[in-house]
Design an enzyme around this catalytic site. Structure first.
Site, PDB file in Angstrom:
ATOM      1  CB  CYS A  35      -9.818  14.325  41.107  1.00 48.29           C
ATOM      2  SG  CYS A  35      -8.434  15.327  41.612  1.00 48.29           S
ATOM      3  CB  CYS A  60      -5.032   9.620  40.763  1.00 50.62           C
ATOM      4  SG  CYS A  60      -3.972  10.844  40.243  1.00 50.62           S
ATOM      5  CB  CYS A 104      -1.900  14.197  38.285  1.00 44.53           C
ATOM      6  SG  CYS A 104      -3.644  13.495  37.489  1.00 44.53           S
TER       7      CYS A 104
HETATM    8 FE1  FES Z   1      -6.684  14.244  40.542  1.00 45.66          FE
HETATM    9 FE2  FES Z   1      -4.928  12.962  39.406  1.00 45.66          FE
HETATM   10  S1  FES Z   1      -7.035  12.443  39.290  1.00 45.66           S
HETATM   11  S2  FES Z   1      -4.463  14.591  40.711  1.00 45.66           S
END
Ligand code: FES
Length: 130
Positions: A35, A60, A104
């Site tokens: 991400c 996020c 996360c």
């Molecule tokens: Fe990557 Fe939350 S989507 S840390």
């Protein structure tokens, strides 16, 4: 049911302990290649207790909320307890995260662990507890 708990939303909107500790005793930085989110933790440690902790997270909502909650969970706690902090404990304290957002909370666990590793690397005389 709402996707995110009230606690996640609260910690995302009003994150605790955001910032930098210039003279930190340990700094840990981690990222998630998929991400692209990045989290950095700063620890101030005295007498084997986490006296202060701050974080910077470029990520996020769940990553911000996880960082914020993780700092609350270890602030004022002994280093030995901070070493045991798991991403599950962070997620539970947030009243849960959606399954696909659990990674996360892993960032928070890893960032704290890295900061503690850095602290131990700077203090080879200290015995690592976990
Ligand atoms: Fe990557 Fe939350 S989507 S840390």
């Amino acid at each position: 049911m709402a996707l995110y708990s009230e606690k996640v939303m609260d910690h995302f909107r009003h994150p605790r302990n955001v910032g930098v500790i210039e003279d930190a005793d340990g700094v840990g930085e981690v990222g998630n290649a998929k991400c692209g989110d990045i989290m950095k933790m700063y620890l101030k440690i005295e007498d084997d207790v986490i006296r202060d902790v701050k974080f910077e997270t470029f990520g996020c909502a769940s990553a911000v909320a996880s960082s914020s909650m993780a700092t609350e969970l270890i602030k004022g706690r002994p280093v030995s307890e901070a070493m045991q902090l798991t991403n599950r404990a962070v997620a539970e304290a947030l009243d849960g995260l959606p399954a696909y957002k659990m990674h996360c909370s892993v960032l928070a666990e890893e960032a704290i662990r890295n900061a503690l590793d850095d602290y131990y690397a700077r203090h080879p005389e200290k015995e690592k507890e976990a």
